[in-house]
Scaffold this active site. Structure first.
Site, PDB file in Angstrom:
ATOM      1  N   GLU A 269      50.208  27.494  32.555  1.00 41.82           N
ATOM      2  CA  GLU A 269      49.635  28.731  33.103  1.00 41.82           C
ATOM      3  C   GLU A 269      50.530  29.222  34.229  1.00 41.82           C
ATOM      4  OE1 GLU A 269      45.716  28.348  34.743  1.00 41.82           O
ATOM      5  OE2 GLU A 269      44.832  27.557  32.891  1.00 41.82           O
ATOM      6  N   GLU A 318      38.783  38.894  32.607  1.00 43.37           N
ATOM      7  CA  GLU A 318      37.584  38.169  32.184  1.00 43.37           C
ATOM      8  C   GLU A 318      36.494  38.375  33.240  1.00 43.37           C
ATOM      9  OE1 GLU A 318      38.623  34.144  30.348  1.00 43.37           O
ATOM     10  OE2 GLU A 318      40.526  34.717  31.255  1.00 43.37           O
ATOM     11  N   GLU A 326      39.558  36.450  40.360  1.00 45.28           N
ATOM     12  CA  GLU A 326      39.655  35.690  39.107  1.00 45.28           C
ATOM     13  C   GLU A 326      39.374  36.556  37.881  1.00 45.28           C
ATOM     14  OE1 GLU A 326      40.728  32.817  38.406  1.00 45.28           O
ATOM     15  OE2 GLU A 326      40.578  31.535  40.183  1.00 45.28           O
TER      16      GLU A 326
END
Length: 345
Positions: A269, A318, A326
């Site tokens: 990531e 998301e 986030e």
């Protein structure tokens, strides 16, 4: 006859040169295709997996990371030729560690049943806390998954590893002094030995963003975004122009000190959020991710051989994640429109 022989030899040489050139171009194409994208699903407005796989193909993204064996996603990946890193979720580790039979069933249901999906890695756990209650299950689960994959005859094709974050580093500056925290060595060292013995890479989630926002006084933004005009950190003979290389080489130094000097690191990531926090703009996210994709075609100062296999986080924003920043790591909006122009070629 001599003239004919000369013509044949010349044609043969030309054919050889064309073959070598073709192989070189294929190699360069593969070098440019080192970057995958993480497909997270913690949003309630995301497109269905079939459309997501279509989006990967449309943008020439040849590798994907999935965090769990989502059956709809695996179905959509059939025959797609996208190489896959599939995750064993942290909440499944105890079950898989407890019995070889459970691991065999997991591999049967999520890998062997999908013979036309190109599995590349199994990531057994993601950022498991080395001092938390789940840590004890990581290596036994890795062993059981490895045994199941080997028994299936897939050991040469699929490598078994786990994904760690760079919070395990006790020393990261300068990179040559990189070392793991003493309290994590009892967790990490046996995993490193397992990976060395099985010639599997260590998966590392590496985020210059978090290093930057944790120390904006000492870390320059241009250094974090691959934009520094020259060397920012001189470490002996090695000069660092970006924070990504500095962190990665600190991990390599720490691995050497832990008996893992032969290991390759795969960046499982890396990314930059576009909203919700410090230095989170669309422009910064575009700059970081675009530069990352180009940068990993080569190596680091310590490991200049390159390329660096890397998975950008993430495919989509998301909206079920928190805190606010986030929610905003996506290269694409949930409506499948790119948040900014990005080129994977």
């Amino acid at each position: 006859m001599a003239m004919f022989d000369s013509t044949v030899k010349s044609s043969s040489r030309m054919a050889t040169l064309l073959l070598v050139f073709g192989l070189l171009m294929a190699s360069l194409h593969l070098t440019g295709a080192q970057t995958g994208v993480c497909y997270g699903m913690q949003g309630d407005n995301l497109p269905p997996p079939g459309q997501v796989v279509g989006l990967y193909n449309q943008y020439s993204i040849r590798r994907m990371r999935l965090y769990d064996p989502n059956q709809a996603a695996l179905q959509a990946l059939r025959g797609s030729n996208i190489e896959l890193m599939i995750g064993v979720p942290n909440d499944a580790l105890q079950n898989i560690a407890s019995s070889q039979g459970n691991a065999n069933s997991w591999v049967q249901n999520n890998i062997k049943n999908y013979g036309n999906v190109r599995f590349r890695y199994v990531a057994v756990g993601n950022e498991v806390s080395p001092t938390g209650p789940t840590a004890q299950f990581v290596l036994p689960a890795m062993r059981n998954i490895f045994n199941a994959i080997s028994a299936a005859g897939l050991g040469n094709q699929i490598k078994v590893s786990t994904a760690i974050d760079t919070g395990v580093l006790g020393t990261s500056y300068p990179p040559s002094k990189g070392a793991f925290k003493p309290e994590v060595t009892s967790f990490l060292n046996p995993i490193i030995s397992f990976l060395v013995n099985n010639r599997a890479p260590l998966l590392v989630n590496l985020y210059p963003y978090f290093s930057y926002i944790g120390n904006t006084r000492d870390i320059r933004l241009d250094y974090a975004l691959f934009k520094a005009p020259g060397v920012v950190v001189q470490d002996g003979q090695l000069g660092y122009r970006n924070l990504f290389d500095a962190i990665l080489d600190a991990v390599y130094s720490a691995l050497e000190r832990a008996g893992g000097g032969s290991l390759q690191v795969v960046i499982s990531e890396s990314g930059w959020p576009s909203a919700g926090g410090t230095a989170t703009t669309v422009d910064n996210a575009k700059t970081y991710n675009s530069n990352l994709i180009q940068h990993v075609k080569g190596g680091t100062p310590k490991k200049p051989g390159g390329p660096i296999e890397t998975y950008v986080f993430a495919m989509f924003d998301e909206n079920r994640k928190s805190p606010e920043y986030e929610k905003h790591w996506g290269l694409f909006l949930p409506n499948k429109q790119p948040k900014y122009p990005i080129n994977f070629n």
